[in-house]
Structures are given as structure tokens and as C-alpha cells.
Design a protein around this motif. Structure first.
Motif, PDB file in Angstrom:
ATOM      1  N   GLU A 171      75.398  90.551 -24.022  1.00  0.00           N
ATOM      2  CA  GLU A 171      74.487  89.614 -23.369  1.00  0.00           C
ATOM      3  C   GLU A 171      74.728  88.214 -23.895  1.00  0.00           C
ATOM      4  OE1 GLU A 171      69.703  88.727 -23.263  1.00  0.00           O
ATOM      5  OE2 GLU A 171      70.368  90.820 -23.105  1.00  0.00           O
ATOM      6  N   LEU A 172      74.714  87.245 -22.980  1.00  0.00           N
ATOM      7  CA  LEU A 172      74.858  85.835 -23.320  1.00  0.00           C
ATOM      8  C   LEU A 172      73.696  85.068 -22.722  1.00  0.00           C
ATOM      9  CD1 LEU A 172      76.525  83.367 -24.379  1.00  0.00           C
ATOM     10  CD2 LEU A 172      77.632  83.336 -22.128  1.00  0.00           C
ATOM     11  N   ASN A 173      73.047  84.215 -23.536  1.00  0.00           N
ATOM     12  CA  ASN A 173      71.939  83.382 -23.074  1.00  0.00           C
ATOM     13  C   ASN A 173      72.186  81.936 -23.463  1.00  0.00           C
ATOM     14  OD1 ASN A 173      69.918  85.566 -22.208  1.00  0.00           O
ATOM     15  ND2 ASN A 173      70.400  86.179 -24.302  1.00  0.00           N
ATOM     16  N   ALA A 174      71.752  81.022 -22.615  1.00  0.00           N
ATOM     17  CA  ALA A 174      71.845  79.590 -22.911  1.00  0.00           C
ATOM     18  C   ALA A 174      70.632  78.893 -22.324  1.00  0.00           C
ATOM     19  CB  ALA A 174      73.130  78.993 -22.343  1.00  0.00           C
ATOM     20  N   ASN A 175      70.192  77.798 -22.971  1.00  0.00           N
ATOM     21  CA  ASN A 175      69.020  77.086 -22.477  1.00  0.00           C
ATOM     22  C   ASN A 175      69.109  75.606 -22.814  1.00  0.00           C
ATOM     23  OD1 ASN A 175      67.204  76.460 -25.044  1.00  0.00           O
ATOM     24  ND2 ASN A 175      67.994  78.549 -25.322  1.00  0.00           N
ATOM     25  N   VAL A 176      68.457  74.797 -21.972  1.00  0.00           N
ATOM     26  CA  VAL A 176      68.283  73.363 -22.222  1.00  0.00           C
ATOM     27  C   VAL A 176      66.858  73.007 -21.819  1.00  0.00           C
ATOM     28  CG1 VAL A 176      70.710  72.741 -21.906  1.00  0.00           C
ATOM     29  CG2 VAL A 176      69.164  72.763 -19.936  1.00  0.00           C
ATOM     30  N   GLY A 177      66.375  71.866 -22.331  1.00  0.00           N
ATOM     31  CA  GLY A 177      65.019  71.466 -21.991  1.00  0.00           C
ATOM     32  C   GLY A 177      64.717  70.052 -22.436  1.00  0.00           C
ATOM     33  N   SER A 178      63.466  69.678 -22.281  1.00  0.00           N
ATOM     34  CA  SER A 178      63.012  68.342 -22.658  1.00  0.00           C
ATOM     35  C   SER A 178      63.151  68.118 -24.153  1.00  0.00           C
ATOM     36  CB  SER A 178      61.549  68.161 -22.240  1.00  0.00           C
ATOM     37  OG  SER A 178      61.387  68.271 -20.857  1.00  0.00           O
ATOM     38  N   PHE A 179      63.150  66.825 -24.548  1.00  0.00           N
ATOM     39  CA  PHE A 179      63.218  66.392 -25.947  1.00  0.00           C
ATOM     40  C   PHE A 179      64.504  66.854 -26.629  1.00  0.00           C
ATOM     41  CE2 PHE A 179      58.685  67.400 -24.993  1.00  0.00           C
ATOM     42  CZ  PHE A 179      58.269  66.106 -24.777  1.00  0.00           C
ATOM     43  N   GLY A 180      65.590  66.949 -25.841  1.00  0.00           N
ATOM     44  CA  GLY A 180      66.886  67.306 -26.408  1.00  0.00           C
ATOM     45  C   GLY A 180      67.024  68.762 -26.796  1.00  0.00           C
ATOM     46  N   GLN A 181      66.192  69.626 -26.220  1.00  0.00           N
ATOM     47  CA  GLN A 181      66.265  71.044 -26.536  1.00  0.00           C
ATOM     48  C   GLN A 181      67.540  71.662 -25.961  1.00  0.00           C
ATOM     49  OE1 GLN A 181      64.347  73.278 -28.270  1.00  0.00           O
ATOM     50  NE2 GLN A 181      65.893  74.797 -27.764  1.00  0.00           N
ATOM     51  N   ALA A 182      68.254  72.455 -26.781  1.00  0.00           N
ATOM     52  CA  ALA A 182      69.446  73.166 -26.325  1.00  0.00           C
ATOM     53  C   ALA A 182      69.674  74.352 -27.246  1.00  0.00           C
ATOM     54  CB  ALA A 182      70.668  72.255 -26.319  1.00  0.00           C
ATOM     55  N   GLY A 183      70.174  75.443 -26.695  1.00  0.00           N
ATOM     56  CA  GLY A 183      70.435  76.613 -27.518  1.00  0.00           C
ATOM     57  C   GLY A 183      71.302  77.612 -26.785  1.00  0.00           C
ATOM     58  N   ALA A 184      71.899  78.516 -27.537  1.00  0.00           N
ATOM     59  CA  ALA A 184      72.716  79.585 -26.972  1.00  0.00           C
ATOM     60  C   ALA A 184      72.750  80.736 -27.966  1.00  0.00           C
ATOM     61  CB  ALA A 184      74.131  79.100 -26.660  1.00  0.00           C
ATOM     62  N   ASP A 185      72.855  81.946 -27.435  1.00  0.00           N
ATOM     63  CA  ASP A 185      72.994  83.113 -28.305  1.00  0.00           C
ATOM     64  C   ASP A 185      73.802  84.180 -27.587  1.00  0.00           C
ATOM     65  OD1 ASP A 185      70.886  85.363 -27.234  1.00  0.00           O
ATOM     66  OD2 ASP A 185      70.103  83.344 -26.924  1.00  0.00           O
ATOM     67  N   VAL A 186      74.460  85.042 -28.359  1.00  0.00           N
ATOM     68  CA  VAL A 186      75.256  86.126 -27.817  1.00  0.00           C
ATOM     69  C   VAL A 186      74.967  87.390 -28.606  1.00  0.00           C
ATOM     70  CG1 VAL A 186      77.229  85.543 -29.300  1.00  0.00           C
ATOM     71  CG2 VAL A 186      77.596  86.862 -27.197  1.00  0.00           C
ATOM     72  N   SER A 187      74.892  88.515 -27.899  1.00  0.00           N
ATOM     73  CA  SER A 187      74.651  89.809 -28.540  1.00  0.00           C
ATOM     74  C   SER A 187      75.677  90.815 -28.030  1.00  0.00           C
ATOM     75  CB  SER A 187      73.244  90.324 -28.226  1.00  0.00           C
ATOM     76  OG  SER A 187      72.268  89.462 -28.737  1.00  0.00           O
ATOM     77  N   LEU A 188      76.145  91.674 -28.935  1.00  0.00           N
ATOM     78  CA  LEU A 188      77.151  92.686 -28.611  1.00  0.00           C
ATOM     79  C   LEU A 188      76.786  93.989 -29.302  1.00  0.00           C
ATOM     80  CD1 LEU A 188      80.331  90.518 -29.326  1.00  0.00           C
ATOM     81  CD2 LEU A 188      79.454  91.095 -27.050  1.00  0.00           C
ATOM     82  N   SER A 189      77.155  95.105 -28.682  1.00  0.00           N
ATOM     83  CA  SER A 189      77.007  96.401 -29.345  1.00  0.00           C
ATOM     84  C   SER A 189      78.168  97.296 -28.954  1.00  0.00           C
ATOM     85  CB  SER A 189      75.680  97.064 -28.977  1.00  0.00           C
ATOM     86  OG  SER A 189      75.678  97.476 -27.630  1.00  0.00           O
ATOM     87  N   GLN A 190      78.467  98.272 -29.828  1.00  0.00           N
ATOM     88  CA  GLN A 190      79.583  99.188 -29.595  1.00  0.00           C
ATOM     89  C   GLN A 190      79.241 100.551 -30.171  1.00  0.00           C
ATOM     90  OE1 GLN A 190      82.632  98.586 -27.930  1.00  0.00           O
ATOM     91  NE2 GLN A 190      82.737 100.824 -28.087  1.00  0.00           N
ATOM     92  N   GLN A 191      79.402 101.597 -29.357  1.00  0.00           N
ATOM     93  CA  GLN A 191      79.161 102.971 -29.796  1.00  0.00           C
ATOM     94  C   GLN A 191      80.484 103.598 -30.166  1.00  0.00           C
ATOM     95  OE1 GLN A 191      75.901 104.331 -29.691  1.00  0.00           O
ATOM     96  NE2 GLN A 191      76.674 106.078 -30.876  1.00  0.00           N
ATOM     97  N   VAL A 192      80.587 104.126 -31.390  1.00  0.00           N
ATOM     98  CA  VAL A 192      81.789 104.810 -31.867  1.00  0.00           C
ATOM     99  C   VAL A 192      81.351 106.175 -32.391  1.00  0.00           C
ATOM    100  CG1 VAL A 192      83.775 104.738 -33.397  1.00  0.00           C
ATOM    101  CG2 VAL A 192      82.808 102.601 -32.518  1.00  0.00           C
ATOM    102  N   GLY A 193      81.416 107.184 -31.535  1.00  0.00           N
ATOM    103  CA  GLY A 193      80.928 108.496 -31.927  1.00  0.00           C
ATOM    104  C   GLY A 193      79.437 108.446 -32.198  1.00  0.00           C
TER     105      GLY A 193
END
Length: 591
Positions: free
Chosen positions: A156-178
């Protein structure tokens, strides 16, 4: 005034219908220390899963919690700045914050600062209103906020912007091995902010943070083993009249190892953790570190003794230490040891809960807490419940030993709380009306006359909560009204920053790929204290709107406007708040 939302709730209250199928119900994990459907929890509980959190589009965690029943918020500015959270009229330190089941917060401050805990980090929130010290010990006088951090299935990838110079991003990953599941989350967020006190520095007060989590789950024949590491670091800016320090570096780091195993009819669970909390204010000529550490171990076991009787018992141990500070504390460490046990009995229309805990603290000896609750179902839809519980809070290291205003003679705060509630549930909604009363002995507060922290003889908090949730013609509406009466019985004054009346209304509707919502949040005037720049602040209503559009099964975009009518208001005397502001976010989950 608040006439639109009053009209909405009157319509909603007339639109409940009994349907053949029952609505999907949330599960409470922390109210009874074991997974329980919310209809079988004899307490006032609100559960938000990840979809709820995302759909509300709150600017940060304090703003999200302030939308929930029985929760009031006082802000020293905007996102990133300090905020006070009051559950059912209790102090900020009267609500215990658990993160993945681990006690969280600064040992010097006495509670968890939530302004810099990113929503992008959170999978689930459970707010339990009312004492839970019989299960969790000190600090759970007014309630518990239990937060579960994210473990994404896939990517999953998320990104955001907003008033007062707000900005952000995050990434999440998962993997099943047995039998091994690996997951990771990393993100970044920042804002320029706005000037939170115009009578002081003429600058913007923003924040900057980075956060990451690594986790692993491994299923074996001997149970499920879990390990995780979280880190959240950054800085925030603020304005204060106390000195030259106007910024603070923050660092929160936690390590956790857990184990769960079902052996016959017995469920076993153990957890070992270490948490570091670092908040270091600084300025041109000074730096004041406050670094505390907490090591904690918990073990519990539960079993169905009979078809109608369940039993749970466990042990809890934690050590708190002031690892580094800008001042010398007479005592910089203490250890708490505890035993707890509880039973749940249900037969026919009757349900009974009981729990008890014994805490032994280095400085104060033993503290006994307990909780009793009973529920009766008149029909499948109507339930009446009542509860009584005792709780305590030990003074913090700052209360006892911080030079200049501390008081080493302070006694622990103790409370005795009652609640009576009636709950009506049908397929398309529910109504809950609850009355509560909380008597606080030895309430700890700063006295400006003696320039010292003192125990107040007694404080009394009572109130009523009305919570309505209903789906009418596809429009999902939620309404929460709280009336809270607080009194320092020594002076006869209300406790500061607790509005007598609060209202929260939200209506949302979804079409094929489009959804939209509107919110209205009201609070009445608040007493700020005898020596505040404004002894009373006026009430206000804030409106908000938002929408989301799903371009594909993988891509969704969201937009919102908060404080839609640019209301000028304050929740803490002298501190400004944000006017109308926007937010835009994007979520991408590859299929």
C-alpha cells in the motif's frame, strides 16, 4: 446554533427498523483483555478499524479522537503542537494509552502525547470510557485508548497534501514465507504550520516527522510468536511565555516480543517490551531533555470453566526510569508489580462481570482496584447495564521531584466510578444512553498561589452520554451528545478546559464509486482557570465536508475541507487555531 444536527438526530431516532439480518458488529479486544463482541461488553466502547479511520479524514489523531463520544480536546495550536485530551471529564493523565497492548507515555509527563503519533501508523483504535484499572492498573481512571499499529496484507502507498504546507507519504509491504509473515511500514510527514500565539514569536509553528515499523509473525506448533520494532522521530515548534525554548526534538522507540498459544481449553499470552520516550525542548540558549524508559512484562491465561463461566488471570511487571533529564530528580526509577483476575458469567438474559487487581509500587506500597458490572437483556434489542469500579494514579516524577513546583508528599489519586446505561440495538442502528459519576480523591493539580503541585481534597465529575448510530436510506448517521458537570469541591469551580456540552454529528453516503460526508462539532463555553488570559472561552461549532472517489480497485483519491465556514475560535486561552483548511490524499493498493 446547532439546529441542523438536532434536526438530523430527530429524523434518525425515528428511523430504526427491525430487519431479519443482524448488522456486523465490532470486536473489543481490550475492554475485557480478551476478544468480545461490543454488544457483550458491559462498558461504553467505540471501535474504529482502518476503513473508519481513513473515511473520517481527520487531520491527526487528537482531531480524530475528539469526534468520538465522551472525548474533549484542548489544542495549543495546530497539528504537531501539544494537545490535552479529556475522556469523560478526567485529566489527560487519567486515560491510559496502550499501543499494541503496551503501556505508553512519558513517566515524567504522566501521559502519552498523541499529537505526534501519525494516523498513517494506525490500524485500529479502541476507546473504552470509564475506569479499567482492575485490568490495567494505574492511569486507567477515566478510560483506555488502545491503538493497534499497522500490518498491511500485500502492499500500500499513501500520499497527502494540505493547507499550511502539509505533505506526507507512507508505504507498507508484507510478505508471507511459509509460516513466517514479514511486514514493514515507513513514512514521512511535515507542515509549515501557522503562528499559534500571535502575542509572542511572529513565526510559523510547524513539525517534521519520520516513522517506521518492522514486524514478524511466526506460527509454530508451540504457538504464534511475534516481534516488532517501531520508531517515530522528528521535531515540532511551539510558542511559550516561559522562556526561550520554542522547538522540541521527539523520539519514540519500542521493541516488542509476544507469544500466544491455545493449549486445550486454555489460552496463553505473554508479552515483553521496552519503550523509550524522548521529548527535548530547546532554544537559542538552552536545551532541556526529558528521556524516560519503560520495560514491561505481561502474562495472562484464560479458559472457559463451564459453558456459562469464563475466567482470566495474569501478572504484570514494569519498570519506569528517567534515563536522562535537564534537572536532577531525587528518585529516577520505580518498579510496579501486579496480579489480576476476572470472571465473566452469562446465562439467559443475565450477564455478570467482575475483576480485581493488586498493584505493588516501590514508593506507595499496595493499591487494590476492582470492577463489577451487570447486564440484563429485556429482549434481543434492549439491554440495561450497570457498573462500579475503583481506580488510582500514582504521581509522576515531575509531580514529585521536578525542582520549583514539585511535592514529594503527594498521595496517589483514587477514584470510585458508577455507570448506568440502556442500549437499544437493531440491524440498521443503535441508541445508547449512559449516566456516569466519578468521585476523585486527592486530585493532583498545580496551585499557582503556593507555586506547588497539591492534592485537592476532592473533585466530582458526572455526566450523561447519548450516542445514536443509524443507517436511513443509505445515509449513515452518527450523533453523540455529552453533558459533563465537573467541580473542584474545594473551590466550587469547574475543572479547566472541560466544556459542559459537546455535540458531534456525522452523515455519510456512498454511491457506486463516490462517497461523501458532512460533519458538525459543537462545544459550549469552557472555564480556562482564574489566571488564564481569558477566564472563559466562548462555545463554537465547526463544520466539515469530505469526499472520496475510487478510480479503480487499486486507486482511491480523497478530499476534505475542515472548519468550512472559517470559524474563529479557541480551545485553550491565548492559542490560535486553524481557519478553513483543505486536505487531499491518495491511496494505492496494487491487486
Amino acid at each position: 446554533m446547532f439546529k441542523p444536527s438536532w434536526a438530523a438526530v430527530l429524523v434518525a431516532s425515528c428511523c430504526f427498523t427491525v430487519q431479519a439480518e443482524e448488522s456486523i458488529e465490532h470486536i473489543s479486544v481490550y475492554a475485557n483483555r480478551t476478544p468480545t463482541t461490543t454488544s457483550e461488553v458491559l462498558a461504553s466502547v467505540t471501535v474504529l478499524d482502518r476503513a473508519d479511520i481513513v473515511e473520517r479524514q481527520a487531520q491527526d489523531l487528537p482531531a480524530l479522537l475528539a469526534q468520538l463520544p465522551g472525548v474533549n480536546l484542548s489544542r495549543d495550536g495546530g497539528r504537531g503542537q501539544n494537545s490535552g485530551l479529556y475522556v469523560r471529564g478526567g485529566n489527560s493523565g487519567h486515560t491510559l494509552v496502550l499501543i499494541d497492548g503496551v503501556r505508553s507515555g512519558s513517566a515524567t509527563l504522566g501521559y502519552k502525547a498523541l499529537a505526534m503519533l501519525p494516523l498513517e501508523f494506525i490500524e485500529r483504535i479502541e476507546v473504552i470510557r470509564g475506569p479499567r484499572a482492575a485490568w490495567y492498573g494505574a492511569d486507567a481512571l477515566s478510560g483506555v485508548i488502545a491503538i493497534t499499529t499497522r500490518k498491511v496484507d500485500g502492499a500500500e502507498l499513501n500520499a497527502n497534501v494540505g493547507s499550511f504546507g502539509q505533505a506526507g507519504a507512507d508505504v507498507s509491504l508484507s510478505q508471507q514465507v511459509g509460516e513466517l509473515n514479514l511486514s514493514a511500514t515507513a513514512g514521512y510527514s511535515r507542515a509549515d504550520g501557522f503562528n499559534v500565539r500571535k502575542d509572542l514569536d511572529p513565526d510559523r509553528d510547524g513539525y517534521n516527522q519520520r516513522f517506521a515499523k518492522l514486524a514478524a509473525d511466526y506460527q509454530t506448533s508451540l504457538g504464534l510468536w511475534q516481534a516488532q520494532f517501531d520508531i517515530n522521530s522528528g521535531f515540532y515548534q511551539f510558542d511559550t511565555a516561559w522562556g526561550t525554548e520554542d522547538q522540541a526534538d521527539t523520539l519514540n522507540r519500542s521493541y516488542l516480543v509476544g507469544w500466544q498459544h491455545q493449549l486445550g481449553q486454555w489460552q496463553h499470552q505473554a508479552q515483553l517490551s521496552r519503550v523509550l520516550d524522548d521529548d527535548t525542548p530547546y532554544g537559542p540558549v538552552s536545551r532541556s531533555p526529558f528521556v524516560t524508559e519503560r520495560d514491561e512484562f505481561s502474562y495472562q491465561t484464560s479458559s472457559a470453566i463451564t459453558e456459562n463461566l469464563n475466567w482470566l488471570a495474569g501478572v504484570n511487571w514494569y519498570s519506569e526510569n528517567v534515563a536522562r533529564s535537564g534537572v536532577n530528580y531525587v528518585t529516577d526509577g520505580r518498579i510496579n508489580r501486579a496480579l489480576f483476575s476476572g470472571v465473566n458469567f452469562k446465562q439467559g438474559s443475565v450477564q455478570l462481570d467482575g475483576s480485581v487487581r493488586r498493584d505493588l509500587t516501590d514508593e506507595y506500597g499496595g493499591n487494590n482496584t476492582w470492577q463489577l458490572a451487570a447486564g440484563y437483556w429485556f429482549t434481543d434489542a434492549w439491554q440495561l447495564r450497570a457498573s462500579r469500579g475503583a481506580a488510582f494514579k500514582a504521581p509522576t516524577f515531575n509531580d514529585l521531584y521536578y525542582p520549583g513546583f514539585s511535592n514529594p508528599e503527594l498521595a496517589p489519586e483514587t477514584t470510585l466510578s458508577d455507570e448506568i446505561a440502556i442500549h437499544y440495538r437493531v440491524a440498521n442502528g443503535s441508541i445508547q444512553l449512559a449516566w456516569f459519576e466519578n468521585d476523585v480523591d486527592n486530585l493532583i493539580q498545580y496551585d499557582s498561589v503556593s507555586n506547588q503541585t497539591l492534592n485537592i481534597e476532592q473533585a466530582k465529575i458526572s455526566g450523561v452520554e447519548l450516542v445514536i448510530e443509524v443507517d436511513v436510506a443509505g445515509i449513515q448517521q452518527s450523533f453523540a451528545y455529552s453533558w459533563i458537570d465537573t467541580e473542584n469541591t474545594l473551590t466550587g469551580q469547574r475543572l479547566v478546559r472541560r466544556p459542559e456540552n459537546t455535540l458531534n454529528w456525522r452523515a455519510a453516503h456512498s454511491w457506486d464509486k463516490l462517497s461523501a460526508y458532512i460533519t458538525a462539532d459543537y462545544q459550549s463555553n469552557t472555564y480556562q482557570g482564574e489566571f488564564a488570559s481569558s477566564e472563559y472561552l466562548g462555545g463554537f461549532t465547526l463544520w466539515g465536508v469530505g469526499t472520496s472517489y475510487q478510480f479503480s480497485s487499486a486507486l482511491t483519491i480523497r478530499a476534505k475541507l475542515d472548519n468550512l465556514f472559517d470559524k474563529k475560535y479557541q480551545s485553550n486561552a491565548s492559542y490560535t487555531t486553524a481557519g478553513v483548511n483543505f486536505g487531499l490524499s491518495l491511496s494505492y493498493r496494487p491487486q
